[in-house]
Design an enzyme around this catalytic site. Structure first.
Site, PDB file in Angstrom:
ATOM      1  N   LYS A  25      -2.437   9.952   5.457  1.00 24.63           N
ATOM      2  CA  LYS A  25      -2.058  10.040   3.796  1.00 24.63           C
ATOM      3  C   LYS A  25      -3.138  10.766   3.092  1.00 24.63           C
ATOM      4  O   LYS A  25      -4.349  11.126   3.697  1.00 24.63           O
ATOM      5  CB  LYS A  25      -2.099   8.180   3.590  1.00 24.63           C
ATOM      6  N   TYR A  65       9.515   5.073   0.767  1.00 18.26           N
ATOM      7  CA  TYR A  65       9.036   3.646   0.789  1.00 18.26           C
ATOM      8  C   TYR A  65       9.933   2.659  -0.015  1.00 18.26           C
ATOM      9  O   TYR A  65       9.576   1.727  -0.609  1.00 18.26           O
ATOM     10  CB  TYR A  65       7.704   3.515   0.054  1.00 18.26           C
ATOM     11  N   ASN A 128      -5.044   3.533   2.987  1.00 15.27           N
ATOM     12  CA  ASN A 128      -5.432   3.382   4.011  1.00 15.27           C
ATOM     13  C   ASN A 128      -5.273   4.373   5.327  1.00 15.27           C
ATOM     14  O   ASN A 128      -4.882   3.956   6.157  1.00 15.27           O
ATOM     15  CB  ASN A 128      -4.901   1.780   4.499  1.00 15.27           C
ATOM     16  N   HIS A 131      -0.152   6.365   8.106  1.00 22.42           N
ATOM     17  CA  HIS A 131       1.096   5.613   8.467  1.00 22.42           C
ATOM     18  C   HIS A 131       1.402   5.455   9.908  1.00 22.42           C
ATOM     19  O   HIS A 131       1.178   6.565  10.561  1.00 22.42           O
ATOM     20  CB  HIS A 131       2.276   6.152   7.433  1.00 22.42           C
ATOM     21  N   GLU A 142      12.405   8.079   9.997  1.00 22.74           N
ATOM     22  CA  GLU A 142      11.091   8.557   9.345  1.00 22.74           C
ATOM     23  C   GLU A 142      10.993  10.189  10.071  1.00 22.74           C
ATOM     24  O   GLU A 142      10.563  11.096   9.256  1.00 22.74           O
ATOM     25  CB  GLU A 142      10.023   7.859   9.428  1.00 22.74           C
TER      26      GLU A 142
HETATM   27  N1  UDP Z   1       0.407  -1.353   0.572  1.00 23.19           N
HETATM   28  C1  UDP Z   1      -0.145  -1.627  -0.748  1.00 23.19           C
HETATM   29  N2  UDP Z   1      -0.581  -2.992  -0.906  1.00 23.19           N
HETATM   30  C2  UDP Z   1      -0.091  -3.840  -0.044  1.00 23.19           C
HETATM   31  C3  UDP Z   1       0.541  -3.554   1.059  1.00 23.19           C
HETATM   32  C4  UDP Z   1       0.964  -2.374   1.182  1.00 23.19           C
HETATM   33  O1  UDP Z   1      -0.551  -0.806  -1.514  1.00 23.19           O
HETATM   34  O2  UDP Z   1      -0.462  -5.174  -0.623  1.00 23.19           O
HETATM   35  C5  UDP Z   1       0.616  -0.108   0.732  1.00 23.19           C
HETATM   36  C6  UDP Z   1       0.098   0.610   1.876  1.00 23.19           C
HETATM   37  O3  UDP Z   1      -0.351   1.990   1.622  1.00 23.19           O
HETATM   38  C7  UDP Z   1       0.684   0.356   3.010  1.00 23.19           C
HETATM   39  C8  UDP Z   1       2.004   0.630   2.607  1.00 23.19           C
HETATM   40  O4  UDP Z   1       2.087   0.281   1.376  1.00 23.19           O
HETATM   41  O5  UDP Z   1       0.349   1.195   4.222  1.00 23.19           O
HETATM   42  C9  UDP Z   1       3.319   0.265   3.338  1.00 23.19           C
HETATM   43  O6  UDP Z   1       2.975  -1.252   3.498  1.00 23.19           O
HETATM   44  P1  UDP Z   1       3.278  -1.836   4.582  1.00 23.19           P
HETATM   45  O7  UDP Z   1       3.297  -3.351   4.511  1.00 23.19           O
HETATM   46  O8  UDP Z   1       4.859  -1.475   5.404  1.00 23.19           O
HETATM   47  O9  UDP Z   1       2.240  -1.625   5.661  1.00 23.19           O
HETATM   48  P2  UDP Z   1       1.940  -0.591   7.088  1.00 23.19           P
HETATM   49  O10 UDP Z   1       3.254  -0.525   7.690  1.00 23.19           O
HETATM   50  O11 UDP Z   1       1.539   0.824   6.598  1.00 23.19           O
HETATM   51  O12 UDP Z   1       0.781  -1.335   7.623  1.00 23.19           O
HETATM   52 MG    MG Z   2       5.272  -0.184   7.044  1.00 24.56          MG
END
Ligand code: UDP
Ligand code: MG
Length: 153
Positions: A25, A65, A128, A131, A142
């Site tokens: 990212k 997203y 974070n 992905h 994806e």
């Molecule tokens: N995200 C965020 N706040 C939150 C949860 C998620 O900004 O409270 C963002 C973060 O970058 C995350 C992405 O949205 O990686 C997708 O969320 P998901 O719950 O799918 O997490 P992941 O699968 O990436 O661990």
């Molecule tokens: Mg996710």
């Protein structure tokens, strides 16, 4: 004995359950962690089957997203994911989806295990670093979203 393996169709390539999709990212690139993260991925036994350095448009980020479109962080997430270049890649390894989720660690780096990519390089729950697809089905969707058939090896 066959010398050349038969060519898989695009569908077969992308649907293989030993593949997952990742993005490094914008924060990871911005903070200079691109090489180290790719090194961790390869070191963990993943083979790179497709890779590109690119930048998501607003439309692309919104679509990618879309599942989170009702969540309060959606706007911020789209803004962040379009804020700079990313690296998109298709990775191969046995049990790719689950093993890659284990390698990246929990969404929030504060909860990510020692030795994971997010523990080492993520800034926050939002920014974070990386992905990872959460299912074989989404890995397929994806991967297709980012790569054409002739970009996948
Ligand atoms: N995200 C965020 N706040 C939150 C949860 C998620 O900004 O409270 C963002 C973060 O970058 C995350 C992405 O949205 O990686 C997708 O969320 P998901 O719950 O799918 O997490 P992941 O699968 O990436 O661990
Ligand atoms: Mg996710």
């Amino acid at each position: 004995m066959t010398i050349f393996a038969p060519k898989l169709s695009f569908k077969e390539y992308i649907m293989a359950t030993n593949r997952t999709f990742t993005m490094l990212k914008p924060d990871a690139i911005e903070n200079g962690h691109m090489g180290k993260i790719i090194d961790m991925i390869i070191g963990a036994g993943f083979e790179i089957k497709a890779m590109k350095y690119t930048r998501l448009s607003e439309d692309q980020a919104k679509k990618f997203y879309e599942v989170h479109s009702e969540r309060p962080f959606y706007g911020e997430l789209v803004e962040y994911m379009t804020s700079g270049p990313i690296v998109a890649a298709i990775l191969e390894k046995e049990n790719a989806v689950a093993d890659f989720r284990a390698l990246i660690g929990a969404t929030d780096p504060a909860e990510a295990a020692e030795g994971t990519i997010r523990k080492a390089y993520a800034e926050s729950k939002g920014r974070n670093a990386v992905h990872g697809s959460d299912s074989d089905e989404n890995a397929e969707i994806e991967g297709k979203f980012h790569f054409a058939a002739n970009e996948i090896f």
